[in-house]
Design a protein around this motif. Structure first.
Motif, PDB file in Angstrom:
ATOM      1  N   LEU A   1      26.167  -0.706 -77.476  1.00 26.29           N
ATOM      2  CA  LEU A   1      26.453  -0.077 -78.767  1.00 26.29           C
ATOM      3  C   LEU A   1      25.164   0.279 -79.528  1.00 26.29           C
ATOM      4  O   LEU A   1      25.059   1.393 -80.073  1.00 26.29           O
ATOM      5  CB  LEU A   1      27.323  -1.045 -79.578  1.00 26.29           C
ATOM      6  N   PRO A   2      24.152  -0.608 -79.577  1.00 25.98           N
ATOM      7  CA  PRO A   2      22.920  -0.236 -80.286  1.00 25.98           C
ATOM      8  C   PRO A   2      22.266   1.026 -79.701  1.00 25.98           C
ATOM      9  O   PRO A   2      21.744   1.852 -80.454  1.00 25.98           O
ATOM     10  CB  PRO A   2      22.019  -1.461 -80.101  1.00 25.98           C
TER      11      PRO A   2
ATOM     12  N   TYR B   1      25.330   8.160 -82.338  1.00 23.43           N
ATOM     13  CA  TYR B   1      26.694   7.832 -82.762  1.00 23.43           C
ATOM     14  C   TYR B   1      26.694   7.367 -84.222  1.00 23.43           C
ATOM     15  O   TYR B   1      25.890   6.515 -84.605  1.00 23.43           O
ATOM     16  CB  TYR B   1      27.314   6.751 -81.856  1.00 23.43           C
TER      17      TYR B   1
ATOM     18  N   VAL C   1      24.217   4.101 -80.855  1.00 19.39           N
ATOM     19  CA  VAL C   1      23.911   4.421 -82.257  1.00 19.39           C
ATOM     20  C   VAL C   1      22.511   5.043 -82.353  1.00 19.39           C
ATOM     21  O   VAL C   1      22.312   6.044 -83.041  1.00 19.39           O
ATOM     22  CB  VAL C   1      24.046   3.150 -83.129  1.00 19.39           C
TER      23      VAL C   1
ATOM     24  N   ASP D   1      18.021  -1.119 -84.021  1.00 18.22           N
ATOM     25  CA  ASP D   1      19.205  -0.439 -83.455  1.00 18.22           C
ATOM     26  C   ASP D   1      20.432  -1.347 -83.543  1.00 18.22           C
ATOM     27  O   ASP D   1      21.544  -0.891 -83.849  1.00 18.22           O
ATOM     28  CB  ASP D   1      18.977  -0.073 -81.982  1.00 18.22           C
TER      29      ASP D   1
ATOM     30  N   THR E   1      30.193  -4.760 -75.216  1.00 16.06           N
ATOM     31  CA  THR E   1      29.618  -4.262 -76.486  1.00 16.06           C
ATOM     32  C   THR E   1      28.125  -3.963 -76.413  1.00 16.06           C
ATOM     33  O   THR E   1      27.586  -3.327 -77.315  1.00 16.06           O
ATOM     34  CB  THR E   1      29.758  -5.334 -77.595  1.00 16.06           C
TER      35      THR E   1
ATOM     36  N   CYS F   1      31.832  -0.548 -75.116  1.00 18.12           N
ATOM     37  CA  CYS F   1      30.525   0.093 -74.890  1.00 18.12           C
ATOM     38  C   CYS F   1      29.610  -0.956 -74.273  1.00 18.12           C
ATOM     39  O   CYS F   1      28.623  -1.375 -74.864  1.00 18.12           O
ATOM     40  CB  CYS F   1      29.987   0.621 -76.223  1.00 18.12           C
TER      41      CYS F   1
ATOM     42  N   ALA G   1      23.966  -0.719 -85.510  1.00 19.86           N
ATOM     43  CA  ALA G   1      25.257  -0.789 -84.804  1.00 19.86           C
ATOM     44  C   ALA G   1      26.207  -1.747 -85.537  1.00 19.86           C
ATOM     45  O   ALA G   1      27.382  -1.442 -85.745  1.00 19.86           O
ATOM     46  CB  ALA G   1      25.047  -1.233 -83.359  1.00 19.86           C
TER      47      ALA G   1
END
Ligand code: ZN
Length: 453
Positions: free
Chosen positions: A70-71, A78, A74, A129, A67, A30, A133
């Motif tokens: 990712l935050p 997610y 989420v 965030d 990565t 991600c 994550a």
């Protein structure tokens, strides 16, 4: 089953691959887009699939281009697990926090000085965030099958490249997709060799250096020569470096140079609190690092670590030769920008880049000979010497990629070439055709392919 290329297609950043099968959606990596503005703007676009509809995320390794979003995923809904190796979980936690911190700091700086086009400038995501994550990270051991439910499984094998980096086999209803992740190099002093490629039905292979061989240069000597020349001129060697992996590798070479009396006795600074924390994590994960924990501690003894911003500014004001390692590695953000403003205008100094410089980054501009770079809204003249270490690379070159592909027990049904600038990806396509006779596909951004048979 189908796969959609949501990043690292035609470029080296933003790795994201969505695998959909029956009722399952799995996201492999991600990553954040970095470099050219046109790419960075993709980070602000809504995620192409509803994040709450994704069942699991799998990470190949902790670098932000794999990565860093990712935050945001989420924040946007997610809630599932994020599977990765133990070292990736530990490094991912500090890297996501650092990324959020940088985001918040840069937007606050931009708003204070009014140079952002967005008013007010907003961070891509916040520390909150990033913490949420990180709470979803689910570390799993090497060479172990993990059941993701719905007939989907995943297995991590070593890829070298950085501690915890893996190539990942995703098994779906008895069929397998192998994601190379970022492939490291054999015989790296810090990291394990990549494990052989297991059998797979479909393959995604990275191509960062698909068009290049790494020169057979001793990186210790290359680094030593730059330090000796710059010190003799009374200048400072500023090394923009990735805080995780590259910074530690540089410390190892500096240690060897100093032990052998091959550089003058000058102060060495590691101006990156994250790099210092990453070094602790290296010691805690001997399963992911070739260098024994005792040696990790030894290489740190030579280097002074700065923590506060005040300490960081103090090393700018000193007037004697020294070496400063600071992040980020492509000079896209972080403390190194403040050092660049101070050191780039002085011809006695050297800015020494120590890794791949993605198109559009300040690092790529300086390596290409730019005479000025824009930092925090102002143009900074580049009169210093600009060098790049050729002997250091965290990525396999094309011969090393081909050697890894040769370990596949049988040809895949179909191979996709990802994670490379167009020229590098196409060069690897030709090398693979010539060596193995496979016709590879180079997907474009947001291409979808049905994986059948
Ligand atoms: Zn990487």
């Amino acid at each position: 089953m189908r796969i959609t290329f949501l990043g690292a297609a035609g470029t080296v950043t933003g790795s994201k691959y969505l695998v959909e099968t029956g009722d399952r959606r799995i996201l492999v990596d991600c990553g954040m887009f970095q470099g050219l503005k046109e790419l960075r703007e993709r980070n602000r676009e809504p995620f192409p699939a509803d994040p709450s509809s994704i069942h699991a995320v799998v990470l190949t390794h902790a670098h932000l281009d794999h990565t860093g979003m990712l935050p945001a995923l989420v924040r946007d809904g997610y809630r599932g697990p994020v599977h990765c190796t133990p070292a990736t979980a530990d490094l991912g936690e500090i890297m996501l926090a650092d990324s959020a911190h940088l985001q918040e700091e840069e937007t606050a700086f931009a708003n204070r000085h009014g140079f952002s086009k967005h008013r007010p400038a907003l961070p891509l995501y916040t520390m909150h965030d990033a913490e949420r994550a990180a709470s979803l990270l689910r570390p799993t051991g090497w060479d172990t099958d993990v059941d993701l439910g719905g007939g989907v499984g995943v297995r991590f094998r070593r890829a070298g490249h950085m501690p915890g980096a893996a190539h990942v086999t995703l098994t779906v209803g008895g069929r397998t997709i192998l994601f190379s992740g970022d492939l490291g190099r054999p015989n790296d002093p810090l990291l394990p060799d990549p494990d052989p490629a297991p059998g797979c039905d479909w393959l995604l292979v990275e191509s960062t250096y698909g068009d290049r061989r790494h020169p057979a240069i001793d990186p210790t000597e290359e680094l030593g020569a730059v330090i000796r020349d710059t010190a003799a001129a009374g200048g400072v060697v500023l090394i923009p470096a990735f805080a995780v992996g590259r910074a530690q590798e540089l410390m190892l070479h500096l240690h060897r140079l100093r032990q052998g009396g091959r550089i003058p006795d000058l102060p060495l600074y590691l101006d990156s609190p994250m790099a210092a924390r990453a070094t602790d994590i290296f010691e805690r994960h001997p399963e992911a690092v070739r260098l024994p924990p005792e040696e990790c501690r030894v290489i740190c003894r030579d280097v002074r670590t700065t923590q506060s911003v005040e300490e960081s500014k103090r090393i700018d004001a000193m007037t004697y030769p020294r070496v400063i390692i600071s992040a980020s590695g492509m000079a896209t953000g972080g403390r190194v920008l403040h050092h660049l403003k101070v050191f780039a205008p002085d011809p006695r100094n050297t800015v020494l880049f120590a890794g791949y410089q993605a198109a559009g980054t300040r690092g790529a501009q300086m390596v290409a000979g730019a005479r000025e770079v824009k930092i925090h809204g102002e143009w900074v003249p580049v009169r210093c010497r600009v060098e790049q270490l050729d002997g250091l690379s965290a990525h396999a070159d094309y011969e090393e990629i081909l050697a890894w592909l040769a370990t596949l027990p049988a040809p895949p049904k179909r191979a996709f070439i990802v994670h490379g600038e167009p020229q590098a990806a196409d060069a690897l396509r030709v090398h693979i055709r010539d060596r193995f006779g496979w016709e590879c596909t180079i997907p474009k951004h947001r291409d979808t392919f049905e994986l059948e048979g």
